[in-house]
Enzyme design. Structure first.
Site, mmCIF file in Angstrom:
data_model
loop_
_atom_site.group_PDB
_atom_site.id
_atom_site.type_symbol
_atom_site.label_atom_id
_atom_site.label_comp_id
_atom_site.label_asym_id
_atom_site.label_seq_id
_atom_site.Cartn_x
_atom_site.Cartn_y
_atom_site.Cartn_z
ATOM 1 C CB SER A 37 41.722 75.986 30.793
ATOM 2 O OG SER A 37 41.396 76.558 32.045
ATOM 3 C CG ASP A 327 33.222 77.242 31.071
ATOM 4 O OD1 ASP A 327 33.754 78.034 31.864
ATOM 5 O OD2 ASP A 327 33.877 76.411 30.407
ATOM 6 C CG HIS A 330 37.234 78.430 31.285
ATOM 7 N ND1 HIS A 330 36.594 77.225 31.483
ATOM 8 C CD2 HIS A 330 38.547 78.239 31.579
ATOM 9 C CE1 HIS A 330 37.487 76.329 31.874
ATOM 10 N NE2 HIS A 330 38.668 76.905 31.951
#
Length: 352
Positions: A37, A327, A330
């Site tokens: 990610s 978040d 990240h």
């Protein structure tokens, strides 16, 4: 007279910039991305998994203000690196039908949020394992040859910059979260297992024509907001165990890079280490203009990510530029931009 001097200087600087961009284009015609990610630009949008971020408030600061599947409010480090090398502003996801091989010729992303070096890590959330990322890359090579012809395809494959960014999920999502690997390996054995997988992957890339590779190390994992929130022994503090693990694993990656450079003739592998800079962003955020490095912007900033990061959460911040984290896991667009600028210096000196 002063106006003419300023105008002349502007033209001169523009010409220099144009020459630098042309040089970047000539030596790095494309950026090809593998990983998780930290670099997934939207591949998970097109597979059956809960590991998605193709909804608001993700992407609210991306050009156009829409969610792309990037786990960020804006762009990723690889997007900024693409722009720095004189290529496009963002790297498209290979599985996105909005793009074609013409778009992918100057940059493409095969990464999948939730993936890792270990295939078992991808199984946790049903995402694309690293071996499948490589199979997709092989398909890309065939498509590129049909589109450009064998000679130009080979030039792009050889001169492209390959970026790998993964490993965090192998520890936090797999080894420490699920008993399977812990019953098979000690933590040191598991690290060595992952290093072996990384080595095998790079060797396969080399056999397929890759010659310029940046292998990204782990961040200070214990300082991720989620890990701080669940650090019950020392509430709200970074989890030292995970940070020490990241340092140890990065040392092994650095040794692997030296080994690969010695054994793979004609290939240049660079170890890209974001650990120290990220730790400084987190421990001294005000030096970089941040106000908060303990929690993410989205929601309470402690647990929310992915489907838990919703547009109607009352606690979501209004200005993500004040936050290091978007978040609970990240980085924000602004933090990504700082990291990419830091990494670009070494990339430029090694590959241009």
């Amino acid at each position: 007279m002063a106006y003419m001097w300023i105008t002349g200087l502007t033209i001169f600087l523009t010409q220099i910039l144009t020459l630098l961009v042309s040089e970047c284009r000539a030596k790095v015609p494309a950026i090809i991305v593998f990983g998780d990610s930290s670099v997934d630009s939207g591949n998970n949008n097109f597979i059956s998994t809960v590991a998605k971020s193709n909804f608001a408030p993700y992407g609210r600061d991306f050009p156009g203000g829409y969610a792309t599947g990037r786990f960020c409010n804006g762009r990723l480090p690889t997007d900024y690196l693409s722009e720095a090398f004189g290529l496009k502003q963002s790297i498209p996801a290979y599985l996105d039908p909005m793009y074609s091989i013409q778009d992918f010729a100057t940059g493409v992303c095969f990464a999948s949020a939730g993936s890792g070096y270990d295939n078992a890590t991808a199984d946790v959330l049903g995402v694309i394992p690293l071996w499948q990322e490589l199979e997709n890359y092989k398909d890309y090579q065939r498509e590129l040859e049909i589109f450009l012809g064998a000679e130009q395809e080979k030039e792009i494959i050889t001169e492209a910059l390959y970026i790998m960014s993964l490993g965090t999920n192998d520890f936090l999502e797999n080894y420490y979260a699920i008993p399977g690997r812990r019953s098979q390996f000690t933590i040191q054995q598991y690290q060595d297992f992952l290093i072996g997988l990384a080595e095998d992957f790079v060797e396969q890339l080399y056999a397929l024509g890759a010659r310029k590779l940046s292998l990204t190390g782990l961040p200070p994992m214990g300082c991720l907001p989620l890990e701080r929130a669940t650090n019950f022994m020392h509430p709200d503090s970074c989890a030292k165990e995970y940070n020490d693990l990241a340092l140890e694993f990065n040392g092994k990656l650095e040794q692997l890079v030296a080994k690969l450079n010695n054994e793979l003739s004609g290939m240049k592998v660079l170890f890209a280490n974001p650990y120290d800079l990220l730790l400084q962003l987190i421990t001294a955020p005000s030096l970089y203009g941040f106000e908060n490095a303990e929690v993410g912007c989205c929601g309470s900033g402690t647990f929310e990510m992915g489907i838990m990061c919703t547009p109607d959460h009352p606690l979501t911040c209004t200005d993500a530029d004040k936050y290091v984290f978007w978040d609970a896991f990240h980085l924000t667009d602004r933090a990504n931009q700082i990291i990419s600028s830091y990494l670009f210096k070494d990339l430029k000196s090694n590959f241009l």
